[in-house]
Design a protein around this motif. Structure first.
Motif, PDB file in Angstrom:
ATOM      1  N   PHE A  97       0.835  -1.201   0.000  1.00  0.00           N
ATOM      2  CA  PHE A  97       0.000   0.000   0.000  1.00  0.00           C
ATOM      3  C   PHE A  97       0.871   1.253   0.000  1.00  0.00           C
ATOM      4  O   PHE A  97       1.803   1.383   0.809  1.00  0.00           O
ATOM      5  CB  PHE A  97      -0.913   0.018   1.225  1.00  0.00           C
ATOM      6  N   CYS A  98       0.541   2.177  -0.896  1.00  0.00           N
ATOM      7  CA  CYS A  98       1.204   3.481  -0.920  1.00  0.00           C
ATOM      8  C   CYS A  98       0.157   4.536  -1.252  1.00  0.00           C
ATOM      9  O   CYS A  98      -0.966   4.204  -1.638  1.00  0.00           O
ATOM     10  CB  CYS A  98       2.358   3.507  -1.924  1.00  0.00           C
ATOM     11  N   ASP A  99       0.515   5.806  -1.098  1.00  0.00           N
ATOM     12  CA  ASP A  99      -0.438   6.889  -1.334  1.00  0.00           C
ATOM     13  C   ASP A  99      -0.173   7.582  -2.658  1.00  0.00           C
ATOM     14  O   ASP A  99       0.956   7.598  -3.163  1.00  0.00           O
ATOM     15  CB  ASP A  99      -0.375   7.899  -0.192  1.00  0.00           C
ATOM     16  N   ALA A 100      -1.224   8.193  -3.195  1.00  0.00           N
ATOM     17  CA  ALA A 100      -1.156   8.777  -4.533  1.00  0.00           C
ATOM     18  C   ALA A 100      -0.240   9.982  -4.625  1.00  0.00           C
ATOM     19  O   ALA A 100       0.319  10.261  -5.683  1.00  0.00           O
ATOM     20  CB  ALA A 100      -2.559   9.160  -5.007  1.00  0.00           C
ATOM     21  N   ASP A 101      -0.076  10.719  -3.527  1.00  0.00           N
ATOM     22  CA  ASP A 101       0.706  11.952  -3.585  1.00  0.00           C
ATOM     23  C   ASP A 101       2.140  11.782  -3.109  1.00  0.00           C
ATOM     24  O   ASP A 101       2.883  12.761  -2.998  1.00  0.00           O
ATOM     25  CB  ASP A 101       0.018  13.064  -2.789  1.00  0.00           C
ATOM     26  N   ASP A 102       2.567  10.555  -2.831  1.00  0.00           N
ATOM     27  CA  ASP A 102       3.934  10.294  -2.411  1.00  0.00           C
ATOM     28  C   ASP A 102       4.750   9.718  -3.568  1.00  0.00           C
ATOM     29  O   ASP A 102       4.228   9.517  -4.668  1.00  0.00           O
ATOM     30  CB  ASP A 102       3.951   9.331  -1.224  1.00  0.00           C
ATOM     31  N   ALA A 157       2.642   0.008  11.191  1.00  0.00           N
ATOM     32  CA  ALA A 157       3.165   0.299   9.857  1.00  0.00           C
ATOM     33  C   ALA A 157       2.444   1.518   9.313  1.00  0.00           C
ATOM     34  O   ALA A 157       1.226   1.636   9.422  1.00  0.00           O
ATOM     35  CB  ALA A 157       2.955  -0.901   8.930  1.00  0.00           C
ATOM     36  N   ILE A 158       3.186   2.439   8.743  1.00  0.00           N
ATOM     37  CA  ILE A 158       2.635   3.683   8.206  1.00  0.00           C
ATOM     38  C   ILE A 158       1.892   3.376   6.907  1.00  0.00           C
ATOM     39  O   ILE A 158       2.409   2.659   6.040  1.00  0.00           O
ATOM     40  CB  ILE A 158       3.774   4.689   7.962  1.00  0.00           C
ATOM     41  N   GLY A 159       0.686   3.924   6.757  1.00  0.00           N
ATOM     42  CA  GLY A 159      -0.143   3.610   5.598  1.00  0.00           C
ATOM     43  C   GLY A 159       0.487   3.945   4.260  1.00  0.00           C
ATOM     44  O   GLY A 159       0.170   3.327   3.241  1.00  0.00           O
ATOM     45  N   ALA A 160       1.401   4.912   4.245  1.00  0.00           N
ATOM     46  CA  ALA A 160       2.078   5.291   3.002  1.00  0.00           C
ATOM     47  C   ALA A 160       3.152   4.298   2.602  1.00  0.00           C
ATOM     48  O   ALA A 160       3.703   4.392   1.498  1.00  0.00           O
ATOM     49  CB  ALA A 160       2.707   6.681   3.166  1.00  0.00           C
ATOM     50  N   SER A 161       3.439   3.342   3.476  1.00  0.00           N
ATOM     51  CA  SER A 161       4.466   2.332   3.195  1.00  0.00           C
ATOM     52  C   SER A 161       4.161   1.081   3.999  1.00  0.00           C
ATOM     53  O   SER A 161       4.864   0.732   4.937  1.00  0.00           O
ATOM     54  CB  SER A 161       5.857   2.882   3.544  1.00  0.00           C
ATOM     55  N   LEU A 162       3.106   0.393   3.605  1.00  0.00           N
ATOM     56  CA  LEU A 162       2.615  -0.757   4.371  1.00  0.00           C
ATOM     57  C   LEU A 162       2.480  -1.967   3.463  1.00  0.00           C
ATOM     58  O   LEU A 162       1.954  -1.879   2.354  1.00  0.00           O
ATOM     59  CB  LEU A 162       1.264  -0.412   5.004  1.00  0.00           C
ATOM     60  N   GLY A 163       2.969  -3.093   3.939  1.00  0.00           N
ATOM     61  CA  GLY A 163       2.816  -4.341   3.196  1.00  0.00           C
ATOM     62  C   GLY A 163       2.129  -5.385   4.050  1.00  0.00           C
ATOM     63  O   GLY A 163       2.260  -5.385   5.281  1.00  0.00           O
ATOM     64  N   CYS A 164       1.386  -6.280   3.405  1.00  0.00           N
ATOM     65  CA  CYS A 164       0.659  -7.315   4.148  1.00  0.00           C
ATOM     66  C   CYS A 164       0.373  -8.481   3.219  1.00  0.00           C
ATOM     67  O   CYS A 164       0.020  -8.280   2.046  1.00  0.00           O
ATOM     68  CB  CYS A 164      -0.650  -6.734   4.689  1.00  0.00           C
ATOM     69  N   TRP A 165       0.536  -9.688   3.715  1.00  0.00           N
ATOM     70  CA  TRP A 165       0.145 -10.843   2.923  1.00  0.00           C
ATOM     71  C   TRP A 165      -1.362 -10.799   2.683  1.00  0.00           C
ATOM     72  O   TRP A 165      -2.136 -10.499   3.584  1.00  0.00           O
ATOM     73  CB  TRP A 165       0.541 -12.131   3.636  1.00  0.00           C
TER      74      TRP A 165
END
Length: 296
Positions: A97-102, A157-165
């Motif tokens: 997961f990443c954000d559109a403005d980053d 984990a910060i939503g702008a840089s989050l990973g999850c199975w």
């Protein structure tokens, strides 16, 4: 940990979007430069229901290279809902997961996947120096990497840089859209309380965009203060410590002493930083009173 998880799983990057087409293209370009050697596809989840965005994705020059998909998530407002809708159509066994403005760094996905070999939910630190103007950096000082992802209760984990199975994300029911902010923190706490592990890397692998105008800055700060106080209040029964009233009084005393009428060479903070802090602590008080977050 499932035996089906591999060292180079198929990855779906999920991007919640609301009226940020120009900035989104910078993020998509960054995803196209990832050094990850496994399979990657990208889902843009449109929380604004923009016909322009749907057309933009349909004809995007990186559509084939990124295996780019569009999801309409406009029937309910909220970044959490947009992430969940994106995850629903994801093909990957691992979600990033990443954000559109980053702007993610080239090694972002590789680092998340490597960390996920030992954990169920993962995240990395972010940096702000590379994409923000000087005044925005003065208004919102960046937390040092070693302090990011920490809270008074459990790490997150910060939503702008989050990973999850993917299997874990679906078992948990995704993110909770009842939280307009701090959905990433709530998801991380809930995952750990459900028995899943969280890993966090201090390596700064995402360029995080700050608010560079006063009104958006203060609105965001207020919402963050309110949302985190709400989260702390709701999770008090599960072990989250209360916010000390004495600490709240201490912070408001500092804000009064550091107000803009006092020269900045004495207070060492900018006007924007002071306004942001006032907005955040005002939100904290509102949320704390409503959700019974405070204690002695």
């Amino acid at each position: 940990m499932s035996a089906l998880r591999g060292s180079t799983p198929s990855v779906t990057a999920v991007i919640p979007v609301k009226n940020a087409i120009a900035l989104l293209d910078l993020q998509l370009a960054a995803l196209a430069e990832q050094d990850y050697t496994g399979s990657l596809d990208v889902v843009v989840s449109d929380n604004g229901g923009s016909p322009e965005l749907a057309e933009h994705i349909a004809s995007h020059p990186l559509r084939s290279r990124l295996d780019l998909h569009y999801a309409d998530s406009s029937d309910h407002s909220g970044a959490a809902y947009a992430r969940n809708r994106g995850a629903e159509i994801a093909n990957g066994t691992f979600l990033a997961f990443c954000d559109a403005d980053d702007v993610v760094h080239p090694g972002w996905i590789s680092a998340l996947v490597e960390l996920a070999q030992l954990h169920d939910v993962v995240g990395t630190a972010v940096e702000t120096a590379s994409i923000n103007p000087a005044h925005a950096l003065a208004w919102t000082p960046t937390t040092r990497p070693e302090r990011q992802g920490k809270s008074p209760f459990l790490p997150f984990a910060i939503g702008a840089s989050l990973g999850c199975w993917s299997e874990v994300y679906r078992q948990l029911g995704g993110m909770d859209n009842e939280f307009t902010t701090s959905q990433d923190v709530e998801f991380s706490w809930r995952a750990q309380l459900s028995g899943f592990s969280l890993g966090f890397s201090n390596e700064e692998l995402v360029a995080y965009r700050l608010r560079d105008e006063f009104r958006p800055l203060m609105r965001q700060a207020h919402n963050l203060g309110y949302g985190f106080a709400k989260l702390q209040g709701i999770y008090r029964n599960q072990g989250c410590p209360p916010v000390s009233v004495r600490k709240v009084i201490y912070w408001w005393s500092l804000l009064l002493l550091g107000n803009p009428l006092v020269p900045s060479f004495i207070t060492k903070i900018s006007r924007g930083q002071w306004l942001r802090a006032v907005a955040a602590h005002t939100g904290e008080i509102r949320g704390g009173i409503k959700y019974r977050t405070f204690g002695w």
